[in-house]
Design a protein around this motif. Sequence first.
Motif: not given
Length: 344
Positions: A137, A141-142, A145, A151, A153, A156
């Motif tokens: 995850s 998310l990275r 980005e 974005q 995150h 998170e």
Amino acid sequence: MRKETPRKLNKTILAVLSGAMLLSLTACGEALEDSLVPPETPSYNAYVPNQADVIRGDLERKFEQRLDLLGYERIRHRFTQAQFSELYGTYQLEVEKIHVQVGDRVHPGDLMVSFHSKVLDEQITANEKKITDARLSIEHLRNLESIDSAQNHSDEIKRLEREIKVAELYISDVNDTYRKLNIYSEVDGHVSAIDGSLQDGFVMPDTDLILVDVDEGIYKTEKPEYYTFKVGETYTATTRYSECQVEVIEMPEGGSATSVYFRPVGREGEILEKNLMLNFELPVLKDACYVNRQAVYEKNDRYFVYVVREDGMREARYITPGEQYGNYLIVKDGLEGGEKVELP
């Protein structure tokens, strides 16, 4: 009437006096007769004890000396009933592998028995999956980005990183529990026994699962008064099942001058018996007086035997004991040979 009365009284008195004198004479006669009867000899049944002969002659001397292993200690690895209930009730523990064999040399920290627990393994697997999922995850998310800089995150990602740390700590705790459940050696020693049920994959509570013997590899015995051991000499020592050679060595550091020390020859790294016995013959002792050692008693540092007389009675007699050879004790003074003594 008055004259007759005194005469009657005189006859009565005379009769009484005559009877008394007769009784007196009779009593004296009985006393005299009793004094002439010889006293009756009392009878008794002589007690015949277990006996041993006091021997005067040549004695074949068999030397026997016990050797004690220095620093001997037996370490017992077992689970109590309470531990057993926790292991099987909470963790459903199973024997995974026995890592040692009887005779193996072990050191502190060596793993001897490892266990397997479905409960703990499931906990490890679940937390490893949490770590894997969290890392995937975070990577996702990275990537988002990097594609769209607008974005963010970070919150998170931090949450997922905390989940990873918690899962890693949980796995570490489970592994610590495993280490507590496994059996490790606590000392330098030799594995002397492994329980049969453990080898079959079962653990019994309050049972010695593995025994580890610790020793210094040196035997000791007290110096005998009648024999001198010399450094470098070798002797045959026996156990219940085998025999081995031992060599007389110099007194080790911290030893006693009243003791003799031995080291087994050619048995380096082997399990040693707690006790050994030296047995060999000494030159024949000529014209010795000796007796079964069980017939000798000791009280207040004095030694005595019960000599059995010809009439079956016994009498205590002090003796001066000498050396002991097997079942026989030399008697320096107090017995001559040919007597019989009582055995307990």
